[in-house]
Design an enzyme around this catalytic site. Structure first.
Site, mmCIF file in Angstrom:
data_model
loop_
_atom_site.group_PDB
_atom_site.id
_atom_site.type_symbol
_atom_site.label_atom_id
_atom_site.label_comp_id
_atom_site.label_asym_id
_atom_site.label_seq_id
_atom_site.Cartn_x
_atom_site.Cartn_y
_atom_site.Cartn_z
ATOM 1 N N ARG A 23 -36.717 -51.668 26.715
ATOM 2 C CA ARG A 23 -37.422 -51.663 27.988
ATOM 3 C C ARG A 23 -38.843 -51.174 27.745
ATOM 4 O O ARG A 23 -39.048 -50.070 27.239
ATOM 5 C CB ARG A 23 -36.685 -50.719 28.945
ATOM 6 C CG ARG A 23 -37.168 -50.793 30.360
ATOM 7 C CD ARG A 23 -36.227 -50.037 31.264
ATOM 8 N NE ARG A 23 -36.013 -48.659 30.840
ATOM 9 C CZ ARG A 23 -35.792 -47.659 31.685
ATOM 10 N NH1 ARG A 23 -35.726 -47.890 32.973
ATOM 11 N NH2 ARG A 23 -35.599 -46.442 31.242
ATOM 12 N N ASP A 50 -30.417 -41.710 23.527
ATOM 13 C CA ASP A 50 -30.779 -40.411 22.954
ATOM 14 C C ASP A 50 -29.582 -39.473 22.923
ATOM 15 O O ASP A 50 -29.371 -38.742 21.950
ATOM 16 C CB ASP A 50 -31.914 -39.765 23.756
ATOM 17 C CG ASP A 50 -33.270 -40.386 23.442
ATOM 18 O OD1 ASP A 50 -33.366 -41.124 22.438
ATOM 19 O OD2 ASP A 50 -34.216 -40.137 24.198
ATOM 20 N N THR A 92 -44.000 -51.364 31.920
ATOM 21 C CA THR A 92 -43.675 -52.400 32.920
ATOM 22 C C THR A 92 -42.215 -52.349 33.341
ATOM 23 O O THR A 92 -41.840 -52.954 34.338
ATOM 24 C CB THR A 92 -43.936 -53.791 32.332
ATOM 25 O OG1 THR A 92 -43.038 -53.983 31.223
ATOM 26 C CG2 THR A 92 -45.374 -53.946 31.850
HETATM 27 N N1 URA Z 1 -31.350 -46.062 30.497
HETATM 28 C C1 URA Z 1 -30.800 -44.847 30.268
HETATM 29 O O1 URA Z 1 -30.370 -44.555 29.154
HETATM 30 N N2 URA Z 1 -30.724 -43.964 31.283
HETATM 31 C C2 URA Z 1 -31.159 -44.249 32.524
HETATM 32 O O2 URA Z 1 -31.063 -43.390 33.418
HETATM 33 C C3 URA Z 1 -31.746 -45.519 32.754
HETATM 34 C C4 URA Z 1 -31.817 -46.406 31.732
#
Ligand code: URA
Length: 210
Positions: free
Chosen positions: A105, A204, A109
């Site tokens: 992601r 993470d 954007t």
């Molecule tokens: N991706 C994630 O790991 N956590 C979120 O809250 C949104 C997207």
């Protein structure tokens, strides 16, 4: 067909989800909880797989049994956090083929960028289980569904741990044929695109990065 969303309200699922959300849960336990939750959600997501009756011999007598008879399964984690859900599905469906969809992601954007796709050759003939722990904006998940459909898949189910209403609406709009199984539909997305209350960044927390 309308998009079916199943929020699994089972005490085991909700208990484990609470532990998963907890900021003090360490990486190793977080990974274990993702595995256990995915096992339980996969049970729900596969409840309508086609099956058939056949006869077997027990040590005592002949009896009817059932076996899965429809399409074979392709399980497709969305990199990277979806990989944390893969082993659970494979432990239940060991014959499944695995496809990987690499999307990240763009933090500015929030749009998905596809950087790696490797799907089974016969994905068109398989029931696809797409794995994405966090259905947030739905942008990357919708793009992943488009990718598997472009490869010929006609049956796609999404297994997520937590969804935002916005993500569900996005899948509903773009892919109304895709059913969604999730442990929780949370309140909203925050200004950074995180699901709240959520659990933070699933990648993470799974892999101990920051
Ligand atoms: N991706 C994630 O790991 N956590 C979120 O809250 C949104 C997207």
């Amino acid at each position: 067909m309308s998009c079916v969303v199943v929020e699994v309200d089972h005490p085991l699922v909700q208990h484990k989800l609470g532990l998963l959300r907890d900021v003090t849960t360490p990486t190793q336990q977080f990974r274990q909880l993702v595995n256990e939750l995915t096992l339980l959600l996969t049970y729900e997501a596969t409840k309508d797989l086609a099956d058939e009756e056949f006869e077997i011999e027990t040590p005592l007598e002949r009896t009817a049994a059932r076996r899965i008879s429809g399409k074979k399964v392709a399980v497709c984690p969305i990199l990277r956090a979806g990989v944390g859900m893969l082993d659970a599905v494979l432990s239940l469906i060991p014959g499944a083929r695995v496809g990987f969809i690499g999307l990240y992601r763009d933090e500015e954007t929030l749009e998905p960028v596809e950087y790696f796709v490797k799907l089974p050759n016969d994905v068109a003939d398989r029931d696809v289980l797409l794995l994405d722990p966090m259905l947030a904006t739905g942008n990357s998940t919708a793009a992943a569904v488009t990718t598997v459909k472009a490869a010929g898949a006609t049956s796609v189910r999404l297994i997520a741990l937590i969804a935002a209403p916005e993500g569900i609406a996005r899948i509903h709009r773009d892919h109304p044929d895709v059913s969604i199984v999730v442990a929780s539909v949370d309140r909203a997305l925050n200004e950074k695109g995180y699901i709240v209350p959520g659990l933070g960044d699933a990648g993470d927390r799974l892999y101990g990065t920051k």
